[in-house]
Every structure is written in structure tokens, then in C-alpha cells.
Motif scaffolding. Structure first.
Motif, PDB file in Angstrom:
ATOM      1  N   ALA A 160      17.065   7.767  -1.003  1.00 35.15           N
ATOM      2  CA  ALA A 160      17.900   8.609  -0.150  1.00 35.15           C
ATOM      3  C   ALA A 160      18.947   7.776   0.570  1.00 35.15           C
ATOM      4  CB  ALA A 160      17.027   9.349   0.863  1.00 35.15           C
ATOM      5  N   ILE A 161      18.533   6.610   1.086  1.00 32.27           N
ATOM      6  CA  ILE A 161      19.468   5.723   1.770  1.00 32.27           C
ATOM      7  C   ILE A 161      20.526   5.223   0.788  1.00 32.27           C
ATOM      8  CG2 ILE A 161      19.717   3.576   3.056  1.00 32.27           C
ATOM      9  CD1 ILE A 161      18.291   5.829   4.586  1.00 32.27           C
ATOM     10  N   TYR A 162      20.089   4.876  -0.429  1.00 37.47           N
ATOM     11  CA  TYR A 162      21.023   4.396  -1.451  1.00 37.47           C
ATOM     12  C   TYR A 162      22.025   5.479  -1.837  1.00 37.47           C
ATOM     13  CZ  TYR A 162      22.808   2.970  -6.008  1.00 37.47           C
ATOM     14  OH  TYR A 162      23.634   2.666  -7.055  1.00 37.47           O
ATOM     15  N   LEU A 163      21.524   6.690  -2.101  1.00 38.22           N
ATOM     16  CA  LEU A 163      22.400   7.788  -2.512  1.00 38.22           C
ATOM     17  C   LEU A 163      23.401   8.134  -1.423  1.00 38.22           C
ATOM     18  CD1 LEU A 163      19.719  10.061  -4.247  1.00 38.22           C
ATOM     19  CD2 LEU A 163      21.544   8.770  -5.385  1.00 38.22           C
ATOM     20  N   ALA A 164      22.961   8.057  -0.175  1.00 38.77           N
ATOM     21  CA  ALA A 164      23.878   8.326   0.935  1.00 38.77           C
ATOM     22  C   ALA A 164      24.944   7.232   1.015  1.00 38.77           C
ATOM     23  CB  ALA A 164      23.098   8.399   2.247  1.00 38.77           C
ATOM     24  N   GLY A 165      24.517   5.984   0.818  1.00 40.26           N
ATOM     25  CA  GLY A 165      25.459   4.872   0.862  1.00 40.26           C
ATOM     26  C   GLY A 165      26.482   4.921  -0.259  1.00 40.26           C
ATOM     27  N   GLU A 166      26.062   5.461  -1.402  1.00 36.80           N
ATOM     28  CA  GLU A 166      26.964   5.565  -2.548  1.00 36.80           C
ATOM     29  C   GLU A 166      27.823   6.825  -2.502  1.00 36.80           C
ATOM     30  OE1 GLU A 166      27.263   3.240  -5.320  1.00 36.80           O
ATOM     31  OE2 GLU A 166      26.376   2.110  -3.658  1.00 36.80           O
ATOM     32  N   GLY A 167      27.591   7.655  -1.515  1.00 38.10           N
ATOM     33  CA  GLY A 167      28.374   8.882  -1.394  1.00 38.10           C
ATOM     34  C   GLY A 167      27.894  10.018  -2.279  1.00 38.10           C
ATOM     35  N   VAL A 168      26.754   9.818  -2.972  1.00 38.10           N
ATOM     36  CA  VAL A 168      26.208  10.880  -3.826  1.00 38.10           C
ATOM     37  C   VAL A 168      25.682  12.021  -2.965  1.00 38.10           C
ATOM     38  CG1 VAL A 168      24.463  11.423  -5.570  1.00 38.10           C
ATOM     39  CG2 VAL A 168      25.634   9.204  -5.609  1.00 38.10           C
ATOM     40  N   ILE A 169      25.098  11.676  -1.834  1.00 35.23           N
ATOM     41  CA  ILE A 169      24.615  12.648  -0.855  1.00 35.23           C
ATOM     42  C   ILE A 169      25.340  12.380   0.458  1.00 35.23           C
ATOM     43  CG2 ILE A 169      22.613  13.452   0.466  1.00 35.23           C
ATOM     44  CD1 ILE A 169      20.823  12.629  -1.832  1.00 35.23           C
ATOM     45  N   GLY A 195       0.824  -1.201   0.000  1.00 35.84           N
ATOM     46  CA  GLY A 195       0.000   0.000   0.000  1.00 35.84           C
ATOM     47  C   GLY A 195       0.862   1.257   0.000  1.00 35.84           C
ATOM     48  N   GLU A 196       0.218   2.388  -0.227  1.00 38.62           N
ATOM     49  CA  GLU A 196       0.959   3.644  -0.242  1.00 38.62           C
ATOM     50  C   GLU A 196       0.013   4.825  -0.160  1.00 38.62           C
ATOM     51  OE1 GLU A 196       2.886   3.368  -4.088  1.00 38.62           O
ATOM     52  OE2 GLU A 196       1.261   4.489  -5.062  1.00 38.62           O
ATOM     53  N   CYS A 197       0.552   5.934   0.315  1.00 37.03           N
ATOM     54  CA  CYS A 197      -0.103   7.234   0.180  1.00 37.03           C
ATOM     55  C   CYS A 197       0.267   7.766  -1.191  1.00 37.03           C
ATOM     56  CB  CYS A 197       0.394   8.177   1.282  1.00 37.03           C
ATOM     57  SG  CYS A 197       0.130   9.937   0.939  1.00 37.03           S
ATOM     58  N   HIS A 198      -0.726   8.082  -2.013  1.00 38.41           N
ATOM     59  CA  HIS A 198      -0.409   8.477  -3.392  1.00 38.41           C
ATOM     60  C   HIS A 198       0.393   9.769  -3.445  1.00 38.41           C
ATOM     61  CE1 HIS A 198      -3.927  11.104  -2.853  1.00 38.41           C
ATOM     62  NE2 HIS A 198      -3.529  11.765  -3.914  1.00 38.41           N
ATOM     63  N   VAL A 199       0.247  10.620  -2.432  1.00 40.23           N
ATOM     64  CA  VAL A 199       1.002  11.879  -2.410  1.00 40.23           C
ATOM     65  C   VAL A 199       2.463  11.613  -2.061  1.00 40.23           C
ATOM     66  CG1 VAL A 199       1.233  14.136  -1.299  1.00 40.23           C
ATOM     67  CG2 VAL A 199      -1.040  13.235  -1.845  1.00 40.23           C
ATOM     68  N   HIS A 200       2.700  10.869  -0.989  1.00 36.51           N
ATOM     69  CA  HIS A 200       4.076  10.574  -0.588  1.00 36.51           C
ATOM     70  C   HIS A 200       4.784   9.698  -1.616  1.00 36.51           C
ATOM     71  CE1 HIS A 200       2.730  11.916   3.472  1.00 36.51           C
ATOM     72  NE2 HIS A 200       3.985  12.305   3.559  1.00 36.51           N
ATOM     73  N   ALA A 201       4.053   8.758  -2.198  1.00 37.80           N
ATOM     74  CA  ALA A 201       4.657   7.879  -3.198  1.00 37.80           C
ATOM     75  C   ALA A 201       5.135   8.670  -4.412  1.00 37.80           C
ATOM     76  CB  ALA A 201       3.659   6.807  -3.626  1.00 37.80           C
ATOM     77  N   GLY A 202       4.479   9.802  -4.670  1.00 37.62           N
ATOM     78  CA  GLY A 202       4.832  10.626  -5.822  1.00 37.62           C
ATOM     79  C   GLY A 202       6.090  11.452  -5.647  1.00 37.62           C
ATOM     80  N   ILE A 203       6.665  11.448  -4.439  1.00 35.59           N
ATOM     81  CA  ILE A 203       7.930  12.160  -4.219  1.00 35.59           C
ATOM     82  C   ILE A 203       9.034  11.161  -4.532  1.00 35.59           C
ATOM     83  CG2 ILE A 203       9.308  13.484  -2.576  1.00 35.59           C
ATOM     84  CD1 ILE A 203       6.748  13.985  -0.974  1.00 35.59           C
ATOM     85  N   SER A 204       9.591  11.246  -5.731  1.00 34.72           N
ATOM     86  CA  SER A 204      10.415  10.179  -6.286  1.00 34.72           C
ATOM     87  C   SER A 204      11.907  10.342  -5.994  1.00 34.72           C
ATOM     88  CB  SER A 204      10.223  10.121  -7.806  1.00 34.72           C
ATOM     89  OG  SER A 204      10.768  11.285  -8.410  1.00 34.72           O
ATOM     90  N   GLY A 205      12.613   9.225  -6.166  1.00 34.77           N
ATOM     91  CA  GLY A 205      14.058   9.223  -5.992  1.00 34.77           C
ATOM     92  C   GLY A 205      14.783  10.141  -6.959  1.00 34.77           C
ATOM     93  N   PRO A 206      14.499  10.067  -8.269  1.00 34.44           N
ATOM     94  CA  PRO A 206      15.166  10.971  -9.209  1.00 34.44           C
ATOM     95  C   PRO A 206      14.925  12.445  -8.883  1.00 34.44           C
ATOM     96  CG  PRO A 206      14.143   9.163 -10.389  1.00 34.44           C
ATOM     97  CD  PRO A 206      13.690   9.050  -8.968  1.00 34.44           C
TER      98      PRO A 206
END
Length: 360
Positions: free
Chosen positions: A244-253, A207-218
């Protein structure tokens, strides 16, 4: 155009109120009560009617600014429901979506609970019905059910323990290691809990909140690149949370910039950001939250990751809807006593763990 009529309490402003054509929601157009501007004349009338009814007005952080400003208390739904239970008000007016008013009724069964528009639903709560949960439980008869507070009373009634976004990890971590977990309905919060606890026996409802789900990774990556020094306040319900967790782990953020926060925790972190003299904070949640954040730290530039992340259901609680609610005593929310008793137990178990309020 449907015009309301004046009843016992009445108001000279009621003759201006009408049901307008709506704005698009996930299931089509949603009409709203319109015709009233949230000015000082309106505010004075709201205060007069509130006093007549001995009512307390609660407003969720995602509501329109004028609704937040007229409320006696503003916050997340659980914290507001707990505040209402402790007041001597006869009437609770819950400016939020329907499941929130249900939670207030569960915790205050002897009070009258009103919602300014009974059609203010929730795509997340609707993504897991009681019938679906019952079937899911039958497939895993020995599992424990953990339900996000953002669910209907009927779903809470089939739940072992509820959780908020701030205590979900603690709730699940405290459950027996030899029992499977059914976690619902939010898949993004469920993924966060699974990652943080390291448990591989958690089944997560899609399930998901359609508003929060629309805030995308890209979108998050683009905004973070445009604002390299900004902190990121990210609600675990968001579609960008895993990114966000992935980008932080990769050093992008910079990992130090990424903060996974409930709405209540965002307010606490906003105060810290203000005291530290932070310049910009990117916020990944429903845009109504910005009003509260800017209020507690006016010198910080709080900017939405997605400026279109506005919940059409929350925005159904208009100045006209609140006026109509107080003048006519509508729309009342009730919960079957048996369902309420079972749901209350699940909520009370949650309250005993981690962050009991201010943690949606």
C-alpha cells in the motif's frame, strides 16, 4: 460426540452442547463447541448466568457478531483488559484468543479470568516463544526488547516494553538512540516501525498472523483498482501494508486514500467516513471487524480486501462455548505470579506512551 454435564450453575441448554469436528487452521482441524444458536433464548440465559457469577463479558472486534452483541464491552484486547481491571466484576470472561485472556489476568491478578475455549490460540503469538526470545536476547545482550501486545505472557515477561499497532512507532522512537532494538513478533508491523522511525538498528522477528499475512499486495491493488474512489483502512499487521505504501508512493493509489490504522483507530475513522458521506471503504484486517465498522457508520459500504480473512481461532468462541463457560466456570486462565509481575511492568511502560488503549 462429547456432551457436557450440568454442575452448580447449570443450564437447560447445556445438554445441547457438544464438541464438533473443526474447520481448518494453520496446524490442522480445530474443533469447536457447537449445538447452540445465538438467539434471544440463548442471550437471556447468558445474561442470567453472567449475573449469577458477577461476571463481565469482553469480546474482541474479530469475534462472531452474536458474541460481540452480547458482550458488555467490545474492542481490542488491551482496551478490554484495562476496562475489566476497573470493573467490580468478580469474573472476567474474555471472548478472544488465549494471550488476550492472559493479558487480562496480568492486569487483574485478583479476578477470575475465563476464556470460553482454552484451545483458541494465535498463530502470531505462537510465532515467537519465550525460549526463542531468550536465545535472541543472548545474541544481542545490550538490545532493548519491544514486543507487540499480541504475545504470550511468557514473552511479555522477557520484554522491556510492549506496544500496540497504534503506539509502536512512538514506543520505539522514544527509546535511546544508542541501543539496538529487538522487535517482535510481527514482521509487517516491525517493517512499518522501521520505516516510520528511520532507525536502522531495529532487528525484526520473522513472525506473522497467518490471517493478516494472507491479505496480499496484489489483492489490495486489484480491489483498489475496482473501487477507485474508496478509502483504504489497512492494519499494519497485513501482508499488503508495504504494498500500500509502495503503490501510494508510485501514484497508483492516491496517498490520501491510504490509512494505516489499528482496530481502535478504524472505528474512529469509520465515524469520520460516515459523517463525510463516504461511499465505499476497503478494509484490510480480519473480517470480524466489519461488524463493528458497520455499526458505527451504517451508511458506508465497508468491504473486505480479502473476504476469506477469517481467524479460525477467534471463531472458536461460539454461542455454545460462551454458554458452557458461564455455566461450568471453564476454562480458567492463570499466569505464574513471577511472570505476571515482569509482564505487567512491560505493559505499564507501554501504557505511558502514545495510545494506551484502543490501539491493537
Amino acid at each position: 460426540m462429547t456432551v457436557t454435564t450440568v454442575e452448580q450453575f447449570g443450564s437447560p441448554l447445556l445438554e445441547k452442547v457438544f464438541r464438533a469436528p473443526g474447520h481448518a487452521g494453520p496446524e490442522g482441524d480445530i474443533g469447536r463447541w457447537e449445538g447452540i444458536v445465538g438467539d434471544e433464548v440463548w442471550a437471556a440465559e447468558i445474561r442470567r448466568l453472567k449475573e449469577l457469577r458477577n461476571a463481565v463479558i469482553l469480546a474482541h472486534n474479530y469475534e462472531l457478531p452474536e458474541i460481540q452483541d452480547i458482550a458488555d464491552h467490545t474492542g481490542d484486547s488491551l482496551a478490554l483488559s484495562r476496562i475489566a481491571a476497573d470493573t467490580d466484576a468478580d469474573v472476567i470472561v474474555f471472548c478472544g484468543v488465549h494471550f488476550m485472556a492472559e493479558t487480562a489476568k496480568i492486569l487483574s491478578p485478583d479476578k477470575t479470568v475465563l476464556i470460553p475455549d482454552e484451545d483458541a490460540g494465535c498463530s502470531l503469538a505462537d510465532s515467537l516463544t519465550a525460549e526463542e526470545l531468550a536465545e535472541w536476547k543472548s545474541e544481542h545482550p545490550d538490545a532493548l526488547v519491544v514486543s507487540y501486545i499480541n504475545t504470550t505472557a511468557a514473552v511479555k515477561g522477557l520484554t522491556d516494553v510492549c506496544c500496540t499497532s497504534s503506539n509502536a512507532v512512538d514506543v520505539v522512537a522514544g527509546l535511546p538512540a544508542d541501543r539496538e532494538i529487538l522487535f517482535g513478533p510481527d514482521q509487517f508491523l516491525g517493517a512499518h516501525v522501521r520505516r516510520q522511525t528511520g532507525r536502522d538498528d531495529i532487528h525484526v522477528w520473522a513472525g506473522e498472523c497467518h490471517v493478516h499475512a494472507g491479505i496480499s499486495g496484489p489483492e489490495l491493488a486489484r480491489r483498489a483498482e475496482e473501487n477507485p474512489g474508496a478509502d483504504l483502512f489497512i492494519h499494519p499487521e497485513c501482508g499488503c501494508a508495504n504494498s500500500a505504501i509502495y503503490l501510494a508512493g508510485e501514484g497508483v493509489i492516491d496517498p490520501e486514500r491510504v490509512h494505516m490504522l489499528s482496530t481502535g483507530e478504524m472505528l474512529d475513522s469509520a465515524r469520520v467516513a460516515g459523517e463525510a458521506g463516504r461511499g465505499t471503504v476497503l478494509v484490510a484486517t480480519e473480517v470480524g471487524m466489519l461488524h463493528q465498522l458497520r455499526g458505527v457508520a451504517p451508511d458506508v459500504d465497508f468491504a473486505p480486501v480479502n473476504e476469506r480473512a477469517s481467524c479460525p481461532y477467534m471463531k472458536m468462541i461460539t454461542p455454545a462455548a460462551l454458554l458452557r463457560c458461564l455455566a461450568l466456570g471453564t476454562d480458567e486462565v492463570d499466569v505464574d505470579e513471577d511472570v505476571a509481575d515482569k509482564a505487567r511492568l512491560a505493559v505499564e511502560r507501554m501504557i505511558s506512551v502514545g495510545t494506551p488503549g484502543g490501539g491493537e
